[in-house]
Design an enzyme around this catalytic site. Structure first.
Site, PDB file in Angstrom:
ATOM      1  NE  ARG A   1     -10.548  -5.346  -1.302  1.00 44.62           N
ATOM      2  CZ  ARG A   1     -11.822  -4.985  -1.060  1.00 44.62           C
ATOM      3  NH1 ARG A   1     -12.802  -5.342  -1.872  1.00 44.62           N
ATOM      4  NH2 ARG A   1     -12.100  -4.269  -0.014  1.00 44.62           N
ATOM      5  CB  VAL A   2      -5.602  -0.441  -2.342  1.00 44.98           C
ATOM      6  CG1 VAL A   2      -5.254  -0.467  -3.813  1.00 44.98           C
ATOM      7  CG2 VAL A   2      -6.979   0.175  -2.126  1.00 44.98           C
ATOM      8  CG  ASP A   3      -9.228  -3.222   1.444  1.00 42.69           C
ATOM      9  OD1 ASP A   3      -8.756  -4.195   0.819  1.00 42.69           O
ATOM     10  OD2 ASP A   3     -10.451  -3.010   1.524  1.00 42.69           O
ATOM     11  CG  ASP A   4      -4.880  -4.139   5.943  1.00 40.04           C
ATOM     12  OD1 ASP A   4      -3.897  -4.192   5.170  1.00 40.04           O
ATOM     13  OD2 ASP A   4      -4.992  -3.301   6.845  1.00 40.04           O
ATOM     14  CB  VAL A   5      -9.760  -7.248   1.742  1.00 40.41           C
ATOM     15  CG1 VAL A   5     -10.541  -8.397   1.131  1.00 40.41           C
ATOM     16  CG2 VAL A   5     -10.611  -6.536   2.789  1.00 40.41           C
TER      17      VAL A   5
END
Ligand code: WTA
Length: 692
Positions: free
Chosen positions: A560-564
């Site tokens: 993941r590149v997001d805050d997940v």
């Protein structure tokens, strides 16, 4: 070897250019493949010969058609199902470009069908009535059961009749909070039969998480069971549901009916807390209902289910899937990615509380009239050989699991595996996170005796079904790569400006056009759907994953590149954990990041700033962890609490997670530029407290 030659030969004899599919051209240029011989794992000749997709040519031929003529390609597959009324024209319509207006995806609109009918009644008509639909293996070795397609239909109909009797109508939500009993897929199918929208909540979620979901979708009925045994533990599910229902009622939404299955082996009826008027024992009522039930025919675009998943902000998102496209897509992906044949016995270790259990325990396999193993217990109970014991017991031929399970069993030693024959195995599968090459090789060499291709399937709750996946038998694999796109899927890699990049590259993984299994909206929040998935890179669906493509065109997912974060294949939003932590009265601020974890893939690492004047203590640490367990569930408990007198923030007050990630993973020489921080000394303090 001959095998190798055969493949390279066939790869090389494809017409150059392969019209209009530039990114796949790399794989058909045999020379680059030959040079990477060592990284390639070839299916046996025998396997390929019998496979649905025996060669790269066959794949390319079908893939090309699926892209050039999606309507025709998917209509042909859809025609294998029963439709009360065929869909209209156009077969699909889509707008994935936010600049052109509302995001909209529709497939087979106007077509009238029912997915439960297609899973059960249709397969029975095709002669599968006496075939085993579900094998059930209980937590304790020796407790088991099974249902044929005929029996499953009867059970589903009884429950469907009950639901109608208590007032559930087409379009109403039903929340299901059950462990892996046969009653779980039964409940899903019963909802689908009457057009009700099920929302399964993983039975590891806490009362508060359950309440949050109940308050969001407002179900007519909640279905649960009194308790479950998992390994040596007993979990009192009904108590959790009671707390959730109480909380929901306090907040203005009271559930009228709580149907409770008595799981006798875990807890006696008499020991279960009960609210007269609201609670009903499943066993007391269900058998009174007829074993046939008319189908509610629904439009292809009528909702089938809601499944809540984590995003980068606190509130879970209700991913909505509709009926027709999801049906066609899960069935087709199941068949091709596992090379499914009617003689197979299929076992997916996922829980129906997650998307994998929806698409690949329940719908995809049953649509194909498969025999499915449902396992209630834990893979290391009574010991780490349990999985292979089950494989031998039911002669499982397709085994689908998660890298975290592979890694945890790998640590226990080979002997637990080699003790069992496993000779029934034919295809292995992996899902949930990137599978590291060493786990891949152990799974392949040891579990599958170097005989079974591994389908490393990349997909998401949102995608409904597999997006990038090997087709076993079709092409050589590279350990750790999800290989190529499934039919109809056009993945693209974009750079940070949203510009599509070609050839060998890495960037953000997006998808260019719709596929039948795509989610249609976030329940009650279409705007969030558009901003989360379609605004970052206008014109595309953005997955949230990073990805690279090698010179042969193979796709490699990088996380993941997001805050997940992805803990043991469970998706958790860092914001959810943070908001649980700060709800503790002594916690002033929290920042959560993912750190590499040997078994779980990622672990949760929390930086916590306490309220002025409060002292750090071991008790407080435990308290904070239990707050997260209570609010989200045990699976979201932080691995580490790092006391933080202050957090690294920019002058505008934004937390610099990049720095926190480096501190969490102890890559202290890679902190980068800290001069833009409002107070750079915070970083030194954090480092000093790292191991306290
Ligand atoms: C990750 C699970 C690499 C990915 C089906 C994705 C994977 C998220 C793979 C979705 C795979 C899933 N290789 N990464 N084979 N499968 N992922 O919604 O980061 O629970 O975005 O769906 O899991 O998780 P979800």
């Amino acid at each position: 070897t001959l095998n190798h030659l055969r493949h390279v030969e066939s790869l090389a004899t494809l017409p150059s250019g392969a019209g209009g599919i530039p990114k796949l051209n790399a794989v058909i240029l045999g020379e680059s493949l030959a040079s990477e011989e060592d990284d390639l794992v070839f299916p046996s000749d025998d396997f390929s010969r019998r496979a649905h997709i025996p060669s790269p040519q066959k794949y390319l031929e079908m893939y090309r058609r699926s892209i050039e003529d999606p309507a025709g390609f998917w209509s042909d597959i859809a025609s294998q199902f029963y439709w009360k009324k065929r869909w209209g024209q156009p077969v699909y319509s889509e707008n994935l470009d936010i600049r052109k207006g509302r995001i909209e995806i529709e497939w087979f609109k106007g077509g009238i069908s029912n997915i439960c009918y297609n899973c059960l009644d249709r397969n029975i008509e095709l002669g599968n009535g006496e075939k085993i639909a579900l094998f059930w293996e209980g937590n304790e070795p020796g407790t088991d059961g099974s249902l044929t397609y005929n029996q499953l239909l009867q059970r589903v109909c009884q429950l469907a009749n009950y639901l109608k009797d208590v007032g559930v109508q087409k379009g109403d939500a039903v929340v299901i909070y059950l462990p892996m009993l046969m009653e779980l897929p039964i409940a899903m199918l019963a909802c689908a039969r009457i057009g009700a929208v099920h929302s399964v909540v993983f039975a590891g979620f806490s009362a508060e998480s359950l309440a949050q979901r109940i308050m969001d979708c407002k179900p007519k009925v909640v279905i649960t069971c009194n308790a479950v045994r998992r390994g040596s533990k007993i979990i009192h599910l009904k108590d959790i549901v009671d707390a959730a229902l109480a909380e929901s009622a306090q907040n203005g939404f009271a559930v009228d009916v709580c149907l409770t299955y008595e799981n006798h082996s875990a807890l006696e009826k008499s020991k279960t807390k009960w609210q007269e008027g609201r609670d009903t024992w499943w066993q007391d009522v269900i058998t009174k209902f007829p074993t046939t039930c008319d189908v509610e025919w629904v439009d292809a675009e009528d909702p089938l289910f809601l499944l809540y998943t984590s995003g980068s902000t606190g509130k879970p998102k209700g991913v909505l899937h509709t009926t027709g496209g999801y049906m066609v897509y899960t069935a087709a992906t199941f068949k091709y990615a596992f090379d499914y044949k009617p003689s197979d016995v299929y076992w997916c270790t996922a829980d129906c509380g997650w998307i994998t259990g929806h698409s690949y325990v329940t719908y995809g396999p049953l649509l194909n009239a498969a025999t499915v193993v449902v396992f209630e217990g834990a893979p290391n109970y009574p010991d780490s050989g349990r999985c292979w014991d089950i494989v031998d017991k039911y002669k499982v031929s397709i085994f689908y699991t998660a890298p975290t399970l592979v890694r945890s069993l790998m640590r226990e030693g080979d002997e637990y595996v080699t003790r069992y024959s496993r000779k029934s195995l034919r295809v292995l599968g992996s899902v949930g996170e990137p599978i590291n090459p060493s786990a891949w090789r152990w799974f392949f060499n040891l579990v599958g005796d170097s005989r079974c291709p591994i389908s490393d399937t990349w997909w998401q709750t949102e995608t409904g079904g597999f997006m990038i996946t090997p087709l076993p038998g079709a092409w050589p694999q590279k350990p750790g790569s999800a290989t190529f796109p499934f039919f109809g899927v056009q993945p693209v890699i974009v750079n940070e400006k949203g510009v599509e990049i070609e050839g060998e590259c890495s960037g953000y993984l997006c998808v260019k056009s719709s596929w039948p299994g795509a989610f249609r909206t976030l329940y009650g929040d279409h705007e969030r759907y558009e901003t989360t998935y379609f605004s970052a890179f206008p014109g595309y669906y953005f997955s949230g994953d990073g990805c690279s493509r090698d010179k042969d065109g193979y796709y490699w997912l990088t996380g993941r590149v997001d805050d997940v974060i992805n803990v043991s294949g469970h998706r958790i939003g860092t914001a959810e954990v943070e908001s649980a932590l700060v709800s503790h009265p002594q916690c002033a601020e929290a920042a959560v990041v993912g750190v590499e974890h040997e078994v779980k893939g990622q672990g949760i690492y929390a930086f916590v700033t306490l309220v002025e004047g409060v002292q750090y203590s071991e008790d407080l640490r435990k308290n904070l962890v239990s707050t997260v367990r209570k609010q989200i569930g045990a699976f979201a408990a932080p691995e580490k609490i790092h006391w933080a007198p202050g957090l690294p923030k920019t002058r505008s007050g934004k937390i610099m997670r990049r720095i926190l990630r480096k501190i969490a993973s102890r890559q202290l020489d890679e902190l980068g530029d800290t001069s833009t921080l409002a107070d750079p000394s915070v970083v030194d303090e954090l480092i000093a407290l790292a191991d306290s």
